[in-house]
Structure formats: C-alpha cells, structure tokens
Scaffold this motif. Structure first.
Motif, PDB file in Angstrom:
ATOM      1  N   ALA A 142       2.919  -7.785  -3.706  1.00 29.21           N
ATOM      2  CA  ALA A 142       1.789  -6.849  -3.627  1.00 29.21           C
ATOM      3  C   ALA A 142       2.137  -5.645  -2.751  1.00 29.21           C
ATOM      4  CB  ALA A 142       0.556  -7.567  -3.083  1.00 29.21           C
ATOM      5  N   ARG A 143       2.801  -5.868  -1.615  1.00 31.76           N
ATOM      6  CA  ARG A 143       3.194  -4.757  -0.728  1.00 31.76           C
ATOM      7  C   ARG A 143       4.171  -3.814  -1.416  1.00 31.76           C
ATOM      8  NH1 ARG A 143       2.213  -4.811   4.624  1.00 31.76           N
ATOM      9  NH2 ARG A 143       4.153  -3.747   5.146  1.00 31.76           N
ATOM     10  N   LEU A 144       5.161  -4.384  -2.091  1.00 31.79           N
ATOM     11  CA  LEU A 144       6.155  -3.562  -2.784  1.00 31.79           C
ATOM     12  C   LEU A 144       5.500  -2.756  -3.902  1.00 31.79           C
ATOM     13  CD1 LEU A 144       9.032  -6.186  -2.887  1.00 31.79           C
ATOM     14  CD2 LEU A 144       9.056  -4.038  -1.592  1.00 31.79           C
ATOM     15  N   ARG A 145       4.648  -3.400  -4.690  1.00 33.63           N
ATOM     16  CA  ARG A 145       3.974  -2.676  -5.773  1.00 33.63           C
ATOM     17  C   ARG A 145       3.077  -1.571  -5.227  1.00 33.63           C
ATOM     18  NH1 ARG A 145       3.116  -7.887  -9.461  1.00 33.63           N
ATOM     19  NH2 ARG A 145       4.999  -7.623 -10.709  1.00 33.63           N
ATOM     20  N   ALA A 146       2.341  -1.848  -4.145  1.00 32.26           N
ATOM     21  CA  ALA A 146       1.461  -0.836  -3.537  1.00 32.26           C
ATOM     22  C   ALA A 146       2.267   0.357  -3.030  1.00 32.26           C
ATOM     23  CB  ALA A 146       0.644  -1.454  -2.404  1.00 32.26           C
ATOM     24  N   ALA A 147       3.507   0.113  -2.622  1.00 36.00           N
ATOM     25  CA  ALA A 147       4.375   1.192  -2.132  1.00 36.00           C
ATOM     26  C   ALA A 147       5.125   1.879  -3.266  1.00 36.00           C
ATOM     27  CB  ALA A 147       5.362   0.635  -1.105  1.00 36.00           C
TER      28      ALA A 147
END
Length: 166
Positions: free
Chosen positions: A110-115
């Motif tokens: 989720a963090r990688l996709r949000a970034a």
C-alpha cells in the motif's frame, strides 16, 4: 588451488552498496518510504570537513559521497552517489531482498502504490506461505520484500521486472 590450509572464518557482510544519483531522493525513498534508519550522511559538507585533502574527489563521477542506512539487522546498505549514471531497466539480478513479517507485506504494498512505485507481486517462487514483492528504487536498483507465512493471494512464478521501471 591449495586446499592444505583452511581460510580463516569470515564474520559476515559488513555492508552492501548500491548506486544513486541524488542523496536527497535516496534518503526520502529509503528512510522516508521504506523506514530505514539513517546511520550516516556523508554529503559534500561532511566530506569536505572531514577530508579536505580529498576535495578533488567530491565532484567525480565515482563519488565518495554516500548515505549509510540500516534496514533491520546488519549489514548496512551504503548508497553511493554516482554522477552521470543512466538509470538501467531494473534487472532480476542482482537485487537486494529484505525480509518482512507476513502482516507487513500488505502495508508495504500500500505504501509503495501510494508513492507511485511500480511493483510486481505478491508472488511465490518458494514453498507455500512464501511471498515476494519486487520493485525498483528511483535509480533502477531492483529490490524485493520477502516473507514466510503469508496467507494472501499470490501469483506463481518469477517476477516480471519489465513492469518495474519508473
């Protein structure tokens, strides 16, 4: 090769290195996004203060400037400034694999996709419960998050590194 004498033991890896072309971007990615601990920032000012006798090296393409970060237990990862380097298409190898808890894998996804970081996975290459997510840093270095005990959905087979480019 003379096998009559045994090599002394190696204690382990001290550090690994990876090339970057911007220390600030590297710090935001590794420390800010991935949660690494910044051990040392050997930037221009620090280097010139500590090693004024080597000032001519600061602007070289193979720079001594770097960040040292820790992602869990040793070894440290040293991110060296390499000017003029073209960002490669992320290769499957070499890559750096970082172990995470099974419940942390989804949080990182989720963090990688949000970034806006392109990724591949979760996928399984190993035994049941193993899962990996592949992605590249902003400099084209291939990274992997790997876990055991994962119960979520996975794709079987090797990573599709062609989707990892920024």
């Amino acid at each position: 090769m003379d096998t009559s004498t045994q090599a002394p033991p190696i204690a382990g890896f001290h550090h690994l290195t990876a090339p970057v072309d911007d220390l600030d971007v590297a710090e935001r990615f590794y420390v800010g996004l991935l949660g690494a601990v910044l051990v040392r920032r050997f930037d221009r000012a620090t280097f010139l203060h500590m090693r004024p006798d080597r000032a001519s090296e600061v602007d070289a393409s193979n720079s001594p400037l770097h960040l040292a970060v820790k992602l869990g237990a040793p070894p440290e990862l040293h991110l060296f400034l390499q000017r003029g380097r073209r960002k490669p298409v992320p290769p499957p190898h070499p890559h750096l694999a970082m172990q995470v808890a099974p419940e942390a894998l989804g949080v990182f996804v989720a963090r990688l996709r949000a970034a806006g970081v392109p990724l591949d996975g979760p996928r399984r290459l190993g035994p049941p419960g193993q899962a990996s997510v592949y992605f590249a840093d902003p400099f084209g270095n291939t990274l992997e998050l790997v876990t055991l005990g994962y119960t979520g959905a996975v794709v079987e087979g090797p990573p599709e590194v062609g989707v990892l480019g920024w």
